[in-house]
Design a protein around this motif. Structure first.
Motif, mmCIF file in Angstrom:
data_model
loop_
_atom_site.group_PDB
_atom_site.id
_atom_site.type_symbol
_atom_site.label_atom_id
_atom_site.label_comp_id
_atom_site.label_asym_id
_atom_site.label_seq_id
_atom_site.Cartn_x
_atom_site.Cartn_y
_atom_site.Cartn_z
ATOM 1 N N THR A 60 2.948 -33.139 17.098
ATOM 2 C CA THR A 60 4.460 -32.578 16.472
ATOM 3 C C THR A 60 4.385 -31.991 15.077
ATOM 4 O O THR A 60 5.255 -31.726 14.429
ATOM 5 C CB THR A 60 5.190 -34.088 16.147
ATOM 6 N N ILE A 61 3.288 -31.299 14.807
ATOM 7 C CA ILE A 61 2.948 -30.609 13.601
ATOM 8 C C ILE A 61 2.845 -28.877 14.056
ATOM 9 O O ILE A 61 1.787 -28.722 14.529
ATOM 10 C CB ILE A 61 2.094 -30.982 12.645
ATOM 11 N N VAL A 62 3.635 -27.987 13.509
ATOM 12 C CA VAL A 62 3.396 -26.649 13.538
ATOM 13 C C VAL A 62 2.211 -26.320 12.473
ATOM 14 O O VAL A 62 2.664 -26.751 11.147
ATOM 15 C CB VAL A 62 4.756 -25.646 13.331
ATOM 16 N N ASP A 63 1.315 -25.288 12.670
ATOM 17 C CA ASP A 63 0.667 -24.757 11.651
ATOM 18 C C ASP A 63 1.415 -23.802 11.161
ATOM 19 O O ASP A 63 1.382 -22.620 11.491
ATOM 20 C CB ASP A 63 -0.873 -24.446 12.303
ATOM 21 N N LEU A 64 1.963 -24.006 9.921
ATOM 22 C CA LEU A 64 2.886 -23.022 9.126
ATOM 23 C C LEU A 64 1.809 -21.956 8.551
ATOM 24 O O LEU A 64 2.287 -20.841 8.223
ATOM 25 C CB LEU A 64 3.566 -23.535 8.006
ATOM 26 N N ASP A 65 0.778 -22.173 8.446
ATOM 27 C CA ASP A 65 -0.287 -21.054 7.907
ATOM 28 C C ASP A 65 -0.415 -19.957 8.783
ATOM 29 O O ASP A 65 -0.473 -18.706 8.494
ATOM 30 C CB ASP A 65 -1.621 -21.590 7.486
ATOM 31 N N GLU A 66 -0.496 -20.436 10.113
ATOM 32 C CA GLU A 66 -0.513 -19.463 11.124
ATOM 33 C C GLU A 66 0.695 -18.881 11.555
ATOM 34 O O GLU A 66 0.853 -17.751 12.199
ATOM 35 C CB GLU A 66 -1.615 -20.068 12.106
ATOM 36 N N PHE A 67 1.733 -19.719 11.924
ATOM 37 C CA PHE A 67 2.711 -19.459 12.534
ATOM 38 C C PHE A 67 4.200 -19.491 11.560
ATOM 39 O O PHE A 67 5.190 -19.257 12.143
ATOM 40 C CB PHE A 67 3.312 -20.435 13.523
ATOM 41 N N GLY A 68 4.078 -19.573 10.483
ATOM 42 C CA GLY A 68 5.187 -19.748 9.587
ATOM 43 C C GLY A 68 5.835 -18.297 9.118
ATOM 44 O O GLY A 68 5.264 -17.355 9.192
ATOM 45 N N TRP A 69 7.010 -18.310 9.091
ATOM 46 C CA TRP A 69 7.650 -17.331 8.777
ATOM 47 C C TRP A 69 8.515 -17.390 7.391
ATOM 48 O O TRP A 69 9.185 -18.515 7.167
ATOM 49 C CB TRP A 69 8.988 -17.061 9.961
ATOM 50 N N PHE A 70 8.014 -16.638 6.557
ATOM 51 C CA PHE A 70 8.502 -16.959 5.201
ATOM 52 C C PHE A 70 8.884 -15.572 4.136
ATOM 53 O O PHE A 70 8.174 -15.314 3.241
ATOM 54 C CB PHE A 70 7.400 -17.886 4.266
#
Length: 133
Positions: free
Chosen positions: A116-126
């Protein structure tokens, strides 16, 4: 549902930003709050997302979003599943069906590999800023 002008502005801004999250990406409640100019209001963003099935119809009915450029005219236009906690974790809900649906949609888009965890380093939109009409 009766919304104040301030609430309408906040919700419209939140939904406008969320509608811009690209396919295959995710962002956090806190980053949405930052983008709408309310960096300390990540919980309110969470509440806006949790309750958008009630809020969005009231917002659209109020006339404020009728001529919007964000492209959402109904509930299904908002990619709510792309918003997760700051750690990338899918937030718990009182209704587990919402968590399951969010997990399924993130898996379909390839942003959730397992659990249930998205890898925000890879898929993050910031982005630093976005257009809010």
């Amino acid at each position: 549902m009766n919304l104040t002008d301030e609430a309408k502005s906040f919700y419209y801004s939140v939904y406008s930003v969320v509608s811009q999250i690209p396919y295959g990406s995710a962002t956090s409640y806190g980053h949405i709050a930052y983008l709408v100019g309310k960096p300390k209001n990540s919980r309110q963003v969470g509440s806006a997302m949790k309750n958008y099935f009630m809020i969005l119809p009231a917002l659209l009915a109020s006339g404020n979003a009728e001529d919007n450029d964000a492209g959402f005219q109904n509930i299904m236009d908002i990619p709510w599943w792309r918003v997760v906690g700051s750690s990338g974790k899918i937030s718990p809900r009182s209704d587990s069906n919402g968590e399951i649906l969010q997990q399924q949609r993130l898996v379909e888009e390839g942003t959730l590999q397992q659990g249930t965890i998205v890898d925000l380093d890879e898929f993050g939109w910031f982005p630093d800023e976005v257009d809010i009409d």
